[in-house]
Scaffold this motif. Structure first.
Motif, short mmCIF file in Angstrom:
data_model
loop_
_atom_site.label_atom_id
_atom_site.label_comp_id
_atom_site.label_asym_id
_atom_site.label_seq_id
_atom_site.Cartn_x
_atom_site.Cartn_y
_atom_site.Cartn_z
N VAL A 22 -13.13 2.96 -3.71
CA VAL A 22 -12.40 2.19 -3.77
C VAL A 22 -12.57 0.96 -3.38
O VAL A 22 -12.78 0.80 -2.23
CB VAL A 22 -10.79 3.16 -2.84
N ASP A 23 -12.61 -0.26 -4.42
CA ASP A 23 -12.54 -1.25 -4.18
C ASP A 23 -11.89 -1.91 -3.58
O ASP A 23 -10.07 -1.25 -3.16
CB ASP A 23 -12.29 -1.82 -5.92
N GLU A 32 -6.29 -1.76 3.90
CA GLU A 32 -5.66 -2.57 3.52
C GLU A 32 -4.95 -1.79 2.30
O GLU A 32 -4.83 -1.40 2.25
CB GLU A 32 -6.85 -3.32 2.32
N PRO A 33 -4.12 -3.02 1.60
CA PRO A 33 -2.62 -2.39 1.01
C PRO A 33 -3.05 -1.55 -0.34
O PRO A 33 -4.07 -1.98 -0.45
CB PRO A 33 -2.05 -4.47 0.77
N GLY A 34 -2.32 -0.56 -0.18
CA GLY A 34 -2.47 0.47 -1.27
C GLY A 34 -3.84 0.85 -1.25
O GLY A 34 -4.11 2.03 -1.72
N THR A 35 -4.95 0.38 -0.37
CA THR A 35 -5.97 1.75 -0.36
C THR A 35 -6.13 2.70 -0.01
O THR A 35 -6.42 4.15 -0.48
CB THR A 35 -6.87 1.21 0.71
N MET A 36 -5.14 3.33 1.26
CA MET A 36 -5.04 4.65 1.29
C MET A 36 -4.14 5.77 0.56
O MET A 36 -4.55 6.51 -0.07
CB MET A 36 -4.51 4.91 2.35
#
Length: 56
Positions: free
Chosen positions: A21-22, A30-34
């Motif tokens: 996951v970039d 980090e926002p949105g990674t999960m």
């Protein structure tokens, strides 16, 4: 952490995939990674554990 995950992947049998996951740290804070991890995991479970007749 990627190296650890690559070694774990090599030890697994059956259907498997390692997705990077970039922009994600090892805790996915980090926002949105999960959310991205959840989408990938959900897709895998639906493809490999849910009978095709139940997928919608």
């Amino acid at each position: 952490m990627i190296g650890i995950n690559e070694r774990a992947l090599a030890a697994l049998k059956g259907e498997k995939q390692l997705i990077i996951v970039d922009g994600a740290g090892h805790l996915f804070e980090e926002p949105g990674t999960m959310d991205e991890v959840v989408r990938h995991a959900t897709r895998w479970f639906l493809e490999h554990l849910v009978p095709e007749r139940l997928r919608q």
